[in-house]
Design a protein around this motif. Structure first.
Motif, PDB file in Angstrom:
ATOM      1  N   GLU A 104       4.232  11.315   4.609  1.00 32.27           N
ATOM      2  CA  GLU A 104       2.767  11.332   4.642  1.00 32.27           C
ATOM      3  C   GLU A 104       2.211   9.934   4.862  1.00 32.27           C
ATOM      4  O   GLU A 104       1.271   9.741   5.636  1.00 32.27           O
ATOM      5  CB  GLU A 104       2.215  11.928   3.343  1.00 32.27           C
ATOM      6  CG  GLU A 104       2.469  13.402   3.197  1.00 32.27           C
ATOM      7  CD  GLU A 104       2.140  13.939   1.815  1.00 32.27           C
ATOM      8  OE1 GLU A 104       1.762  15.127   1.732  1.00 32.27           O
ATOM      9  OE2 GLU A 104       2.276  13.196   0.812  1.00 32.27           O
ATOM     10  N   VAL A 105       2.797   8.946   4.203  1.00 28.20           N
ATOM     11  CA  VAL A 105       2.342   7.561   4.377  1.00 28.20           C
ATOM     12  C   VAL A 105       2.630   7.098   5.802  1.00 28.20           C
ATOM     13  O   VAL A 105       1.782   6.487   6.457  1.00 28.20           O
ATOM     14  CB  VAL A 105       2.999   6.620   3.344  1.00 28.20           C
ATOM     15  CG1 VAL A 105       2.613   5.171   3.614  1.00 28.20           C
ATOM     16  CG2 VAL A 105       2.613   7.014   1.929  1.00 28.20           C
ATOM     17  N   ASP A 106       3.815   7.430   6.300  1.00 26.51           N
ATOM     18  CA  ASP A 106       4.158   7.047   7.670  1.00 26.51           C
ATOM     19  C   ASP A 106       3.219   7.694   8.685  1.00 26.51           C
ATOM     20  O   ASP A 106       2.865   7.078   9.694  1.00 26.51           O
ATOM     21  CB  ASP A 106       5.616   7.394   7.978  1.00 26.51           C
ATOM     22  CG  ASP A 106       6.596   6.501   7.216  1.00 26.51           C
ATOM     23  OD1 ASP A 106       6.185   5.402   6.770  1.00 26.51           O
ATOM     24  OD2 ASP A 106       7.759   6.913   7.048  1.00 26.51           O
ATOM     25  N   ILE A 132       0.837  -1.197   0.000  1.00 26.47           N
ATOM     26  CA  ILE A 132       0.000   0.000   0.000  1.00 26.47           C
ATOM     27  C   ILE A 132       0.875   1.251   0.000  1.00 26.47           C
ATOM     28  O   ILE A 132       0.550   2.253  -0.632  1.00 26.47           O
ATOM     29  CB  ILE A 132      -1.032  -0.003   1.160  1.00 26.47           C
ATOM     30  CG1 ILE A 132      -2.128   1.035   0.926  1.00 26.47           C
ATOM     31  CG2 ILE A 132      -0.396   0.242   2.486  1.00 26.47           C
ATOM     32  CD1 ILE A 132      -3.166   0.629  -0.039  1.00 26.47           C
ATOM     33  N   LYS A 133       2.018   1.193   0.652  1.00 17.50           N
ATOM     34  CA  LYS A 133       2.950   2.333   0.660  1.00 17.50           C
ATOM     35  C   LYS A 133       3.453   2.603  -0.753  1.00 17.50           C
ATOM     36  O   LYS A 133       3.480   3.746  -1.201  1.00 17.50           O
ATOM     37  CB  LYS A 133       4.111   2.064   1.616  1.00 17.50           C
ATOM     38  CG  LYS A 133       5.038   3.252   1.787  1.00 17.50           C
ATOM     39  CD  LYS A 133       6.060   2.997   2.885  1.00 17.50           C
ATOM     40  CE  LYS A 133       6.880   4.239   3.171  1.00 17.50           C
ATOM     41  NZ  LYS A 133       7.728   4.078   4.358  1.00 17.50           N
ATOM     42  N   LEU A 165       1.974   1.839  -3.559  1.00 17.25           N
ATOM     43  CA  LEU A 165       0.858   2.382  -4.330  1.00 17.25           C
ATOM     44  C   LEU A 165       0.672   3.871  -4.064  1.00 17.25           C
ATOM     45  O   LEU A 165       0.558   4.668  -4.993  1.00 17.25           O
ATOM     46  CB  LEU A 165      -0.448   1.667  -3.977  1.00 17.25           C
ATOM     47  CG  LEU A 165      -0.743   0.341  -4.614  1.00 17.25           C
ATOM     48  CD1 LEU A 165      -2.042  -0.230  -4.055  1.00 17.25           C
ATOM     49  CD2 LEU A 165      -0.827   0.451  -6.112  1.00 17.25           C
ATOM     50  N   LEU A 166       0.635   4.242  -2.799  1.00 18.17           N
ATOM     51  CA  LEU A 166       0.384   5.628  -2.426  1.00 18.17           C
ATOM     52  C   LEU A 166       1.507   6.566  -2.842  1.00 18.17           C
ATOM     53  O   LEU A 166       1.271   7.740  -3.100  1.00 18.17           O
ATOM     54  CB  LEU A 166       0.133   5.741  -0.926  1.00 18.17           C
ATOM     55  CG  LEU A 166      -1.133   5.065  -0.411  1.00 18.17           C
ATOM     56  CD1 LEU A 166      -1.155   5.061   1.107  1.00 18.17           C
ATOM     57  CD2 LEU A 166      -2.371   5.745  -0.979  1.00 18.17           C
ATOM     58  N   MET A 167       2.721   6.052  -2.935  1.00 14.82           N
ATOM     59  CA  MET A 167       3.857   6.894  -3.274  1.00 14.82           C
ATOM     60  C   MET A 167       4.158   6.929  -4.772  1.00 14.82           C
ATOM     61  O   MET A 167       4.969   7.736  -5.210  1.00 14.82           O
ATOM     62  CB  MET A 167       5.108   6.430  -2.514  1.00 14.82           C
ATOM     63  CG  MET A 167       5.007   6.666  -1.020  1.00 14.82           C
ATOM     64  SD  MET A 167       6.438   6.041  -0.106  1.00 14.82           S
ATOM     65  CE  MET A 167       7.767   6.958  -0.857  1.00 14.82           C
ATOM     66  N   SER A 168       3.490   6.105  -5.559  1.00 15.75           N
ATOM     67  CA  SER A 168       3.868   6.018  -6.976  1.00 15.75           C
ATOM     68  C   SER A 168       2.753   6.337  -7.960  1.00 15.75           C
ATOM     69  O   SER A 168       3.003   6.424  -9.151  1.00 15.75           O
ATOM     70  CB  SER A 168       4.410   4.621  -7.270  1.00 15.75           C
ATOM     71  OG  SER A 168       3.385   3.664  -7.120  1.00 15.75           O
ATOM     72  N   GLN A 211       0.605   5.759  11.461  1.00 14.33           N
ATOM     73  CA  GLN A 211       0.543   5.988  12.908  1.00 14.33           C
ATOM     74  C   GLN A 211      -0.854   5.707  13.446  1.00 14.33           C
ATOM     75  O   GLN A 211      -1.026   5.370  14.607  1.00 14.33           O
ATOM     76  CB  GLN A 211       0.941   7.425  13.253  1.00 14.33           C
ATOM     77  CG  GLN A 211       2.402   7.713  13.053  1.00 14.33           C
ATOM     78  CD  GLN A 211       2.737   9.163  13.355  1.00 14.33           C
ATOM     79  OE1 GLN A 211       1.866   9.972  13.670  1.00 14.33           O
ATOM     80  NE2 GLN A 211       4.007   9.495  13.253  1.00 14.33           N
ATOM     81  N   PHE A 212      -1.857   5.841  12.600  1.00 17.20           N
ATOM     82  CA  PHE A 212      -3.239   5.630  13.005  1.00 17.20           C
ATOM     83  C   PHE A 212      -3.748   4.250  12.603  1.00 17.20           C
ATOM     84  O   PHE A 212      -4.914   3.942  12.794  1.00 17.20           O
ATOM     85  CB  PHE A 212      -4.146   6.704  12.384  1.00 17.20           C
ATOM     86  CG  PHE A 212      -3.763   8.084  12.781  1.00 17.20           C
ATOM     87  CD1 PHE A 212      -4.117   8.574  14.031  1.00 17.20           C
ATOM     88  CD2 PHE A 212      -3.020   8.894  11.936  1.00 17.20           C
ATOM     89  CE1 PHE A 212      -3.755   9.850  14.423  1.00 17.20           C
ATOM     90  CE2 PHE A 212      -2.656  10.171  12.319  1.00 17.20           C
ATOM     91  CZ  PHE A 212      -3.016  10.655  13.558  1.00 17.20           C
ATOM     92  N   ALA A 213      -2.873   3.431  12.045  1.00 14.00           N
ATOM     93  CA  ALA A 213      -3.276   2.132  11.519  1.00 14.00           C
ATOM     94  C   ALA A 213      -2.797   0.998  12.419  1.00 14.00           C
ATOM     95  O   ALA A 213      -1.772   1.114  13.082  1.00 14.00           O
ATOM     96  CB  ALA A 213      -2.697   1.948  10.116  1.00 14.00           C
TER      97      ALA A 213
END
Length: 138
Positions: free
Chosen positions: A105-107, A90-91, A93-96, A111-113
């Motif tokens: 931003e992903v990190d 998922i990281k 995907l979100l970054m590419s 923090q909430f996951a």
């Protein structure tokens, strides 16, 4: 001639980077276009970001439950229906893709996951946090 060698090296690096970051190769072009259209519809204030207010406005206009909609989006990435998606997948995907997120931003989102020892994101719990602002008490 040195500049040609440099260009060739740079071009090779770019091609290698593109090949390794093309996670949408798992989807058909029509599916990718549908994703883009969905995100464009959700960005109500047209600022390039989908924030909490955009989500509220979108769901209010559709008359749908926000949590259910987010869960359905995550389920598209979870064909086995396990309720979890690999954190690194998922990281990537979100970054590419599309409006790329930074690693920071992903990190921040992570923090909430809830992430288990195997590195899998519990997207059901994250969907709850996104829509309700705090973790569900069990």
């Amino acid at each position: 001639m040195a500049s040609r060698k440099t260009k060739k090296k740079e071009g090779g690096a770019l091609r290698a980077q593109r090949a390794s970051s093309n996670v949408f190769s798992n989807f058909e072009q029509t599916q990718i276009q549908e994703f883009k259209e969905a995100f464009t519809l959700m960005d109500q204030n047209r600022d390039g970001f989908i924030d909490k207010e955009d989500l509220k406005d979108t769901y209010a206009s559709l008359g749908t439950d926000a949590e259910e909609t987010i869960l359905n989006a995550f389920k598209m990435l979870d064909p086995d229906g396990k309720g979890k998606i690999n954190k690194e997948y998922i990281k990537r995907l979100l970054m590419s893709q599309a409006d790329k997120m930074t690693a920071d931003e992903v990190d921040q989102m992570f923090q909430f996951a809830s992430i288990d020892a195997a590195g899998n994101l519990d997207y059901k719990a994250l969907s709850y946090v996104i829509t309700h602002g705090e973790e569900k008490e069990e």
